[in-house]
Design a protein around this motif. Structure first.
Motif, PDB file in Angstrom:
ATOM      1  N   SER A 109      21.318 -16.588   3.777  1.00 22.83           N
ATOM      2  CA  SER A 109      20.147 -16.839   4.841  1.00 22.83           C
ATOM      3  C   SER A 109      20.381 -17.601   5.737  1.00 22.83           C
ATOM      4  O   SER A 109      21.230 -18.638   5.350  1.00 22.83           O
ATOM      5  CB  SER A 109      19.038 -17.171   3.947  1.00 22.83           C
ATOM      6  OG  SER A 109      19.063 -18.415   3.516  1.00 22.83           O
ATOM      7  N   ALA A 152      19.332 -20.587   8.495  1.00 21.85           N
ATOM      8  CA  ALA A 152      18.253 -21.186   9.185  1.00 21.85           C
ATOM      9  C   ALA A 152      18.425 -21.180  10.570  1.00 21.85           C
ATOM     10  O   ALA A 152      18.804 -22.499  10.878  1.00 21.85           O
ATOM     11  CB  ALA A 152      18.312 -22.477   8.420  1.00 21.85           C
ATOM     12  N   ARG A 198      24.331 -26.681  13.666  1.00 23.77           N
ATOM     13  CA  ARG A 198      24.307 -27.162  12.331  1.00 23.77           C
ATOM     14  C   ARG A 198      25.870 -26.577  11.823  1.00 23.77           C
ATOM     15  O   ARG A 198      25.879 -25.409  11.555  1.00 23.77           O
ATOM     16  CB  ARG A 198      23.466 -26.366  11.740  1.00 23.77           C
ATOM     17  CG  ARG A 198      21.735 -26.925  12.356  1.00 23.77           C
ATOM     18  CD  ARG A 198      20.735 -26.455  11.100  1.00 23.77           C
ATOM     19  NE  ARG A 198      21.166 -27.101   9.882  1.00 23.77           N
ATOM     20  CZ  ARG A 198      21.260 -26.374   8.642  1.00 23.77           C
ATOM     21  NH1 ARG A 198      21.195 -25.218   8.615  1.00 23.77           N
ATOM     22  NH2 ARG A 198      21.294 -27.306   7.668  1.00 23.77           N
ATOM     23  N   ASN A 240      17.639 -24.734  16.156  1.00 21.86           N
ATOM     24  CA  ASN A 240      18.514 -24.745  15.514  1.00 21.86           C
ATOM     25  C   ASN A 240      19.511 -23.734  15.495  1.00 21.86           C
ATOM     26  O   ASN A 240      19.209 -22.468  15.391  1.00 21.86           O
ATOM     27  CB  ASN A 240      18.056 -25.082  13.961  1.00 21.86           C
ATOM     28  CG  ASN A 240      17.554 -26.381  13.480  1.00 21.86           C
ATOM     29  OD1 ASN A 240      18.217 -27.409  13.756  1.00 21.86           O
ATOM     30  ND2 ASN A 240      16.461 -26.463  13.198  1.00 21.86           N
TER      31      ASN A 240
END
Lengths: 206, 353
Positions: B293, B295, B146, B248
């Motif tokens: 944060s 992910a 990502r 991820n």
């Protein structure tokens, strides 16, 4: 008293835009199965009104929700792609068609599940999972084959996601439904029950 | 001057505050005024015992909606009956038809007699075989990278992850079973059939409820069942272990972007608070600290299928922190957690969960 009235007006104004937003799904894409040969059968595609009007509602906050036109998209997806699995596809209005000679099998589509996750914060991934069940019946309504197939989708534009959150949610849902439909169509082509029916057809090899 | 201003503001907002408090009281009033408590103790028993009890807010067993597992009969718990003052309990046990009963805070004790499933639908002897030899299908793991403005599946990392996980799964399965190798030249069409039905089973089946379902679920299609049967026969395996997953991972650019935006947000909040306090002559101010944060993580699913019948013997799935696949100890640690509960499913364990 004036303040209380102002507060009420404010609450009303805040609540006004709350509600359900209809998600605009992208168009259903064509599915390509490499090396696949459609079964030499005439299939009736049965998409009942309940399926076409099915909507998945995802709550995104205490005031907002998104409505995904899952039935409309599913109908479009299978109308476009069922010919990948069957030589001829015609729409039928009942699971047991009025003219049984018009089709050799009837394919009914059911949306078992669609789950879309809208992330908070918005830059996290948009994910979806979908499950379709395809039931293949003979013109008399006897079940010949069922295939339940699942699919998953994930998309994101990273830190840019917040600007197109609804579009990304729609894209994730589309990816999941197309994946599930692809699996389901592969399942139809691999079904020995349907292959045998194709072989038994007069004028076909085997 | 600032004191006066503050004082005036407070007096102006008092009616608003009163209204807000009033709304809160109204919102919680039905519970307060209902008179009868929402929670009450309840004893649930079944004949035979050992049934799984799930709490639902509908009488329709096929309906979607929340399901909370309360435990195995006999049990005594304090149940929350909700605003409706009633809930439905669904009792499930392998070999018996599931039953749903309505209970209220006044019920106190409920005993449910479960009816056996029809002989025609009873468990087939083949499903009761003791599993000794297990083959492990190469896991299918996707690693998603990502980035700051896009994400993609990393083919190389996905391959490495699948290999690392496969090694760990085989190693841990050896603690329980004799692990046999699969023929490397398996027809891809056979594998596709198997994966298709295995993934659907992984998606739809609940690992907790699986041992209690009236009948053991099987891979749905004949092509998948024949695929697992032929793989088992070729390898001499009783069961096939299938694992898939998705990890991820955030790139350095994504992490730097998140940290940068949070730092900028915090700085802006600080500057704004400082400026307001300076203008007003206040000696203190407040500001927000924004924390990024991340992910990241891995979702894994594992399924054990009985080769001769295609019956689903065991299932587990879960979420973990991302695995560094170049660290065998971490891979093994997560895999061990995933395979917790994978024991030799014998007749006794299958029929008496």
């Amino acid at each position: 008293m004036r303040t209380a009235a102002a507060l009420l007006v404010t609450l009303t104004v805040l609540a006004a835009p709350a509600g359900a937003a209809n998600v605009k799904m992208p168009p259903a894409p064509p599915i390509e199965l490499e090396g696949a040969t459609p079964l030499p059968l005439t299939a009736g595609l049965y998409l009942p009104d309940e399926l076409r009007s099915a909507v998945e509602v995802v709550k995104t906050s205490p005031f907002d929700k998104l409505k995904f036109p899952v039935g409309e998209f599913t109908a479009e997806l299978f109308e476009l792609n069922l010919p990948v699995a069957f030589g001829t596809v015609v729409p039928v209005t009942a699971k047991v068609p009025a003219d049984p000679a018009a089709v050799e099998v009837v394919v009914s589509v059911e949306v078992v599940k669609l789950e879309v996750t809208i992330p908070h914060p918005a830059y996290n991934p948009y994910t979806a999972s979908a499950v379709y069940r395809l039931t293949v019946t003979d013109p008399a309504g006897e079940t010949l084959f069922t295939q339940t197939a699942s699919g998953a989708g994930q998309t994101s534009k990273g830190m840019m996601s917040g600007f197109k959150a609804q579009g990304l949610a729609a894209e994730a849902a589309k990816l999941a439904m197309v994946d599930a439909a692809t699996q389901a169509l592969e399942g139809l082509l691999a079904a020995e029950e349907l292959c045998a029916l194709g072989r038994e057809k007069p004028g076909t090899d085997g | 001057m600032p004191i006066r201003t503050r004082s005036r503001r407070l007096s102006r907002t008092r009616p608003g505050l009163s209204l807000a408090v009033g709304l809160l009281v109204l919102a919680s009033a039905p519970e307060t005024w209902a008179g009868s408590p929402r929670k009450a103790p309840l004893t649930v028993a079944s004949v035979p015992s050992g049934a799984l009890v799930s709490v639902r807010d509908t009488a329709d067993p096929a309906a979607d909606g929340p399901r909370v597992v309360a435990g195995e009969t006999p049990l005594t718990r304090t149940f929350d009956f909700g605003k409706g003052q009633r809930v439905w309990l669904e009792l499930e046990k392998r070999g018996f038809q599931p039953q749903t009963v309505e209970v209220t805070p006044a019920t106190g004790t409920v005993t449910v007699t479960l009816a056996p499933v029809d002989a025609g639908h009873a468990e087939e002897p083949a499903a009761l075989a003791v599993i000794a030899r297990v083959a492990v299908l190469d896991p299918d793991v996707s690693v998603i990278r990502r980035g700051f403005s896009a994400e993609h599946r990393s083919e190389e990392e996905s391959r490495d992850a699948s290999q690392a996980l496969g090694g760990a799964v085989r190693g841990l399965a050896r603690d329980q079973f004799e692990v046999v190798a699969l023929d490397p030249g398996v027809d891809p069409a056979v594998l596709r059939s198997l994966w298709r039905d295995a993934r659907t089973a992984m998606e739809l089946l609940d690992p907790i409820r699986l041992p209690y379902l009236a009948a053991a679920p099987r891979l749905e299609t004949r092509s998948a069942r024949e695929a697992v049967k032929s793989l088992g026969e070729a390898a001499g395996a009783d069961a096939l272990l299938v694992v898939d997953g998705k990890q991820n991972e955030e790139t350095g650019g994504m992490r730097a972007g998140k940290v940068g935006i949070m730092v900028a947000g915090t700085a802006a909040s600080y500057a704004s608070g400082f400026s307001r306090a300076s203008a007003a002559g206040d000696s203190f101010f407040t500001y927000n600290v924004y924390l990024p944060s991340f992910a990241e993580g891995i979702a894994l699913r594992a399924l054990l299928v009985h080769c001769p019948t295609g019956e689903v013997l065991w299932l587990d799935k879960g979420l973990w922190k991302p695995i560094p696949f170049d660290r065998p100890d971490r891979v093994r640690e997560v895999t061990a957690d995933l395979l917790t509960g994978l024991k030799r499913p014998t007749t006794e364990q299958e029929t008496t969960p």
